[in-house]
Design a protein around this motif. Structure first.
Motif, PDB file in Angstrom:
ATOM      1  N   THR A 383       0.826  -1.210   0.000  1.00 39.12           N
ATOM      2  CA  THR A 383       0.000   0.000   0.000  1.00 39.12           C
ATOM      3  C   THR A 383       0.859   1.260   0.000  1.00 39.12           C
ATOM      4  O   THR A 383       0.583   2.208  -0.749  1.00 39.12           O
ATOM      5  CB  THR A 383      -0.921   0.003   1.238  1.00 39.12           C
ATOM      6  N   GLY A 387       1.026   3.926  -2.860  1.00 35.45           N
ATOM      7  CA  GLY A 387       0.673   5.275  -2.440  1.00 35.45           C
ATOM      8  C   GLY A 387       1.770   6.274  -2.750  1.00 35.45           C
ATOM      9  O   GLY A 387       1.511   7.437  -3.048  1.00 35.45           O
ATOM     10  N   ILE A 426      -2.972  11.700  -1.181  1.00 35.08           N
ATOM     11  CA  ILE A 426      -3.605  10.853  -0.163  1.00 35.08           C
ATOM     12  C   ILE A 426      -4.744  10.047  -0.773  1.00 35.08           C
ATOM     13  O   ILE A 426      -4.912   8.861  -0.482  1.00 35.08           O
ATOM     14  CB  ILE A 426      -4.094  11.738   1.010  1.00 35.08           C
ATOM     15  N   VAL A 430      -5.017   6.021  -0.553  1.00 40.25           N
ATOM     16  CA  VAL A 430      -6.109   5.349   0.156  1.00 40.25           C
ATOM     17  C   VAL A 430      -6.894   4.458  -0.807  1.00 40.25           C
ATOM     18  O   VAL A 430      -7.177   3.295  -0.520  1.00 40.25           O
ATOM     19  CB  VAL A 430      -7.036   6.386   0.829  1.00 40.25           C
ATOM     20  N   TRP A 434      -7.407  -0.833  -1.525  1.00 40.89           N
ATOM     21  CA  TRP A 434      -8.479  -1.839  -1.517  1.00 40.89           C
ATOM     22  C   TRP A 434      -8.409  -2.880  -2.624  1.00 40.89           C
ATOM     23  O   TRP A 434      -8.492  -4.067  -2.352  1.00 40.89           O
ATOM     24  CB  TRP A 434      -9.848  -1.143  -1.517  1.00 40.89           C
TER      25      TRP A 434
END
Lengths: 519, 89
Positions: A383, A387, A426, A430, A434
């Motif tokens: 992640t 990110g 951000i 985020v 998923w």
């Protein structure tokens, strides 16, 4: 023993690289962008009109206008900084430091009228430049974090070199058709080894730019901590003139500018005015670096109340000080012409690729076996990788997009652009957490490509009428489109990446296990 | 490994700092040049100590090398500082 040494270096390389990799990636990306800081600033203020030349008379007159503005609006400040107009950027930029606790002031003036310049508010390329070493945190925090990460990078580079048995053949090795892990390892090696001299140079000189902050103990021992005295004694800044504590009147600065221009043959860059309302005020004229590697600005210091010259600094550094300023100069690459700067930029991109591929390699090498759920650690690293590696470019594109789309008279416009930068970053980080990893990478990278295309479209749609040099703006937009194409092609590759050829050949054979190459 | 990490960071910075201070006072050149030279070299010294901390055969051995060096540098610095305090302006 030999084996043990190499293994401990490999361990150090893997884990030190992982811990600081995300910060380093951001430092590398914004640092690489900073090679074109002036160009980014120009693109972000399309209202700017360049001029053929700035005469000494204009310089002197604009300095007087600047001081008049500061006397009226920044009388209580301890320090005034005046950046004088150049043909590329015919503006007067004022910056002043108030007493501790009050934020500093900043304004752009038209050098002809002395009125605030009619220009959209933005931090331009300066935002990337400062982010590169301060991460948009309070300066002290940001600089220490970046410095620590740079030291770890230095250690990772040294241990990475030690880990390699065959550095020469790594130059020529990129095995894209073998297992995924092998391909990423080769990509990491090629980007690391190809530009290794650059990586070592840029990391060491980067630490050196803030050396006295990180390693103040020499100055503590020899100067009892007086850094100002140290820098003055090395010949890098003019001697400190402490305030007298009595009020004084600043003499007109126009004649000082004229005298400074007659003393030093370089273009005049800025004025620093210290303790402007004190009887012992000082005006320092700072010039651009002469041709050469060394980052050393010639300076002329004046007594503020009388306008007499108190000190002239121009060259003549001793060997160690010259080494220091040359290292800083190498890091900033102000000396580089267009071609060399392009090469520095490419090396910077290779640095981004080295850090990025190293981070991805960590996850690919620890890919969970099919049917086994990924552990928390793996998901976390994945992640953060996505990110950072996709999120930061998305933020940059969004920052440029905001520059074109936010209303021109919006209050706090420059800060809003920065909010958009972090907001987009951000949001991508985020949202990328998923979906399944491959879909997340594909989608995020495609989004970055789309955002860069959107920047170009917004530029053409909203700012075309303002371009003073359409070919230049089209060139900048073409560079953005090249970035978009790069991200789009990576996204496409991620989507298309199948089990490697060998595995596929094996899978074609009857009864072979599918997906064996991905472990 | 955690012990080595702590040793590498603390020992590396500590020794680099001590060496910088010592060299700043003892290098045979002007004060400004000595401080600049020592500070420029300090980051290479730190990297060297980090490599030693990870390369030594055992943690105890690494700690002994780093600790010994720190003591040596510290003692030398103490002597130099003591002998110069009377002279510095």
């Amino acid at each position: 023993m030999k084996q043990g040494f190499r293994q401990s270096m490999a361990w150090m390389h893997t884990w030190s690289g992982l811990v600081v990799g995300w910060v380093l990636f951001a430092v590398f990306v914004t640092g690489t962008a900073s090679y074109y800081r002036a160009e980014i600033s120009r693109w972000m203020q399309p209202e700017l009109r360049r001029e053929a030349a700035i005469t000494p008379e204009t310089l002197a007159a604009s300095a007087d206008l600047a001081v008049a503005h500061l006397q009226a609006h920044a009388g209580g400040a301890r320090m005034w900084f005046v950046t004088l107009p150049t043909p590329e950027r015919p503006l007067v930029e004022l910056f002043w430091r108030n007493r501790p606790g009050t934020p500093p002031g900043h304004v752009l003036l038209d050098p002809q009228s002395g009125a605030p310049a009619e220009m959209r508010a933005t931090r331009g390329g300066d935002f990337f430049y400062r982010f590169h070493f301060e991460l948009n945190l309070p300066p002290l925090w940001g600089r220490w974090i970046v410095g620590i990460c740079a030291m770890v990078m230095l250690v990772a580079l040294v241990s990475g070199i030690v880990t390699h048995r065959r550095i020469f053949s790594d130059f020529f090795t990129l095995r894209r058709d073998k297992a995924a892990q092998r391909g990423w390892l080769d990509a990491h090696n090629v980007s690391g080894v190809l530009a290794l001299p650059f990586h070592l140079m840029i990391t060491y000189t980067g630490v050196v730019t803030l050396a006295i902050m990180y390693m103040p103990w020499g100055v503590t021992a020899a100067y009892r901590g007086d850094q100002q005295a140290f820098f003055a004694e090395t010949g890098q800044v003019t001697r400190n003139r402490p305030p007298a504590g009595e009020p004084g009147t600043l003499a007109p600065v126009g004649p000082m500018v004229a005298k400074a221009l007659a003393t030093i043959p370089e273009p005049l860059e800025r004025l620093s005015i210290l303790n402007p309302r004190d009887a012992n005020s000082t005006v320092v004229a700072v010039f651009e670096e002469p041709h050469g590697l060394s980052h050393q600005h010639p300076q002329v210091a004046f007594a503020g109340t009388s306008g007499t010259v108190v000190e002239v600094l121009s060259g003549g550094l001793r060997p160690a000080a010259k080494t220091f300023t040359t290292m800083v100069g190498l890091h900033e690459a102000h000396f580089a012409g267009a071609a060399l700067r392009g090469l520095f930029f490419l090396c910077g991109l290779l640095g981004c690729a080295m850090v990025g591929s190293g981070l991805v390699l960590w996850t690919v090498a620890r890919l969970p076996k099919s049917g086994v759920a990924a552990g928390f650690g793996w998901r976390l690293v994945h992640t953060l990788n996505l990110g950072t590696i996709a999120g930061l470019p998305a933020g940059i594109a969004a920052y440029l997009l905001a520059n074109r789309l936010l209303p021109l008279d919006l209050a706090g416009r420059a800060e809003r652009e920065v909010w958009v930068f972090f907001g987009a970053w951000i949001a991508v980080a985020v949202a990328g957490a998923w979906p399944a990893p491959r879909r997340a990478w594909r989608g995020a990278l495609a989004l970055v490509a789309a955002l860069f295309v959107a920047v170009v479209l917004a530029d053409v749609a909203t700012a075309r009428a303002l371009w003073d040099d359409p070919a230049w703006f089209l060139g900048f937009d073409a560079a953005l489109l090249a970035l978009a194409a790069g991200f789009a092609s990576i996204s496409y590759k991620v989507a298309r990446f199948a089990a490697p050829r060998r595995a596929r050949r094996a899978a074609d054979a009857p009864a072979a296990a599918p997906q064996m190459g991905r472990a | 490994m955690a012990g080595r990490v702590v040793l590498a960071i603390g020992g590396g910075y500590g020794i680099a700092g001590l060496a910088t201070a010592l060299l700043s006072l003892t290098l045979p050149m002007s004060r400004a040049e000595a401080v600049t030279t020592a500070t420029l070299a300090s980051f290479a010294i730190m990297v060297g100590i980090v490599v030693v901390a990870f390369a030594a055969r055992s943690l105890a051995r690494a700690a002994a090398i780093v600790g010994g060096l720190a003591l040596l540098l510290g003692a030398a610095l103490w002597l130099v500082m003591g002998s110069t305090t009377g002279f510095t302006p």
